[in-house]
Design a protein around this motif. Structure first.
Motif, PDB file in Angstrom:
ATOM      1  N   GLY A   1       0.805  -1.209   0.000  1.00  0.00           N
ATOM      2  CA  GLY A   1       0.000   0.000   0.000  1.00  0.00           C
ATOM      3  C   GLY A   1       0.837   1.257   0.000  1.00  0.00           C
ATOM      4  N   ALA A   2       2.113   1.107   0.324  1.00  0.00           N
ATOM      5  CA  ALA A   2       2.988   2.283   0.369  1.00  0.00           C
ATOM      6  C   ALA A   2       3.275   2.771  -1.044  1.00  0.00           C
ATOM      7  N   PRO A   3       3.695   4.029  -1.212  1.00  0.00           N
ATOM      8  CA  PRO A   3       4.026   4.557  -2.546  1.00  0.00           C
ATOM      9  C   PRO A   3       5.070   3.687  -3.237  1.00  0.00           C
ATOM     10  N   GLN A   4       4.918   3.541  -4.530  1.00  0.00           N
ATOM     11  CA  GLN A   4       5.862   2.736  -5.289  1.00  0.00           C
ATOM     12  C   GLN A   4       7.231   3.406  -5.337  1.00  0.00           C
ATOM     13  N   ARG A   5       8.254   2.579  -5.331  1.00  0.00           N
ATOM     14  CA  ARG A   5       9.603   3.101  -5.513  1.00  0.00           C
ATOM     15  C   ARG A   5       9.834   3.373  -6.994  1.00  0.00           C
ATOM     16  N   SER A   6      10.893   4.064  -7.283  1.00  0.00           N
ATOM     17  CA  SER A   6      11.270   4.271  -8.671  1.00  0.00           C
ATOM     18  C   SER A   6      11.612   2.940  -9.305  1.00  0.00           C
ATOM     19  N   THR A   7      10.956   2.632 -10.436  1.00  0.00           N
ATOM     20  CA  THR A   7      11.217   1.358 -11.106  1.00  0.00           C
ATOM     21  C   THR A   7      12.679   1.231 -11.476  1.00  0.00           C
ATOM     22  N   ALA A   8      13.250   2.310 -11.990  1.00  0.00           N
ATOM     23  CA  ALA A   8      14.647   2.265 -12.414  1.00  0.00           C
ATOM     24  C   ALA A   8      15.560   1.947 -11.237  1.00  0.00           C
ATOM     25  N   ARG A   9      15.237   2.506 -10.084  1.00  0.00           N
ATOM     26  CA  ARG A   9      16.076   2.286  -8.906  1.00  0.00           C
ATOM     27  C   ARG A   9      15.986   0.847  -8.421  1.00  0.00           C
ATOM     28  N   VAL A  10      14.771   0.303  -8.350  1.00  0.00           N
ATOM     29  CA  VAL A  10      14.588  -1.060  -7.868  1.00  0.00           C
ATOM     30  C   VAL A  10      15.199  -2.073  -8.826  1.00  0.00           C
TER      31      VAL A  10
ATOM     32  N   VAL B   1       9.810 -14.333  -1.685  1.00  0.00           N
ATOM     33  CA  VAL B   1       8.847 -13.398  -1.109  1.00  0.00           C
ATOM     34  C   VAL B   1       9.307 -11.967  -1.335  1.00  0.00           C
ATOM     35  N   GLN B   2      10.570 -11.699  -1.049  1.00  0.00           N
ATOM     36  CA  GLN B   2      11.078 -10.343  -1.223  1.00  0.00           C
ATOM     37  C   GLN B   2      11.151  -9.953  -2.698  1.00  0.00           C
ATOM     38  N   LEU B   3      11.384 -10.906  -3.580  1.00  0.00           N
ATOM     39  CA  LEU B   3      11.346 -10.602  -5.011  1.00  0.00           C
ATOM     40  C   LEU B   3       9.942 -10.147  -5.420  1.00  0.00           C
TER      41      LEU B   3
ATOM     42  N   LEU C   1       9.379  -6.591  -4.177  1.00  0.00           N
ATOM     43  CA  LEU C   1      10.106  -5.616  -4.990  1.00  0.00           C
ATOM     44  C   LEU C   1       9.413  -5.391  -6.326  1.00  0.00           C
ATOM     45  N   ALA C   2       8.931  -6.472  -6.932  1.00  0.00           N
ATOM     46  CA  ALA C   2       8.270  -6.350  -8.231  1.00  0.00           C
ATOM     47  C   ALA C   2       7.013  -5.499  -8.142  1.00  0.00           C
ATOM     48  N   TYR C   3       6.235  -5.694  -7.094  1.00  0.00           N
ATOM     49  CA  TYR C   3       5.011  -4.911  -6.924  1.00  0.00           C
ATOM     50  C   TYR C   3       5.321  -3.469  -6.552  1.00  0.00           C
ATOM     51  N   GLU C   4       6.305  -3.295  -5.666  1.00  0.00           N
ATOM     52  CA  GLU C   4       6.647  -1.936  -5.257  1.00  0.00           C
ATOM     53  C   GLU C   4       7.173  -1.113  -6.434  1.00  0.00           C
ATOM     54  N   ALA C   5       7.854  -1.796  -7.368  1.00  0.00           N
ATOM     55  CA  ALA C   5       8.400  -1.095  -8.523  1.00  0.00           C
ATOM     56  C   ALA C   5       7.354  -0.836  -9.591  1.00  0.00           C
TER      57      ALA C   5
END
Length: 214
Positions: free
Chosen positions: A139-148, A200-202, A205-209
């Motif tokens: 639910g948190a704001p997405q990170r920069s795709t390029a950064r992730v 799980v962490q992958l 990261l995929a969703y956050e990006a």
């Protein structure tokens, strides 16, 4: 090879049931039990088990904080034990480093299979619950795709998206017309490049990006 298990639950009957369940397995053994998060942290530091089956709601230190402390200090993997009514706690536990979760009303054989999955170093995110779980989890704001995704190849990006959708290595290999060994190698490379503990962490990261639509 036998995996050492620590059971953490404030209900003695739950621990007793899990202990009996594991006792029938040749590849798993219970080496310790705890009824609180604080006791679990101390016990894990002493015994260094392979897997901790962790309840969430406990007096004193809860399972989320205990998970954070355990995964931050040793290689023990945590399988959260919860109910579907505890979704918000599950999300927090995954962020704390848990490798997956089990549900208390699951069939006993499925619980045992889940513990084995995590003991093998894999993550327990069943495809039927992955999308619902992660959609609410990030639910948190997405990170920069390029950064992730910095430093990963186009093919690895494809693999990451499929991992986030809940596909196994075999299913990824079939989807991308590559061998199982190649799919496994891509996943291993992603874990290393993205400094992820497990699948799980992958997924997170995929969703956050924003690689996979919420």
């Amino acid at each position: 090879m036998t995996a050492d298990i620590v059971l953490v639950d404030d209900q003695p009957l739950v621990r007793a049931g899990l202990r009996v369940l594991v006792a029938d397995s040749d590849d798993l053994r219970v080496v310790g039990e705890a009824g609180t998060g604080g006791d679990a942290v101390a016990l894990v530091a002493e015994l260094r088990p392979d897997v901790v089956v962790m309840d969430i709601r406990m007096p004193g230190m809860d399972g989320i904080e205990a998970t954070r402390m355990i995964t931050g200090s040793c290689d023990a993997r945590v399988a959260v034990l919860t109910t579907f009514d505890d979704d918000e706690y599950v999300y927090a536990a995954l962020r704390a480093g848990a490798s997956g979760f089990l549900v208390k009303d699951m069939a006993l054989d499925d619980i045992l299979a889940g513990i084995r999955v995590i003991a093998r170093g894999e993550a327990l995110l069943a495809p039927r619950v992955t999308s619902t779980l992660i959609r609410d989890f990030v639910g948190a704001p997405q990170r920069s795709t390029a950064r992730v995704l910095d430093g990963i190849t186009a093919r690895e990006c494809e693999v990451l998206e499929l991992v986030a959708r809940g596909l196994s290595n075999a299913e990824i290999a079939e989807r991308l017309f590559i061998s199982m060994a190649t799919a496994k190698a891509h996943v291993g490379s992603l874990l290393t490049k993205l400094d992820a503990r497990d699948r799980v962490q992958l997924v997170i990261l995929a969703y956050e990006a924003g690689l996979v639509p919420r």
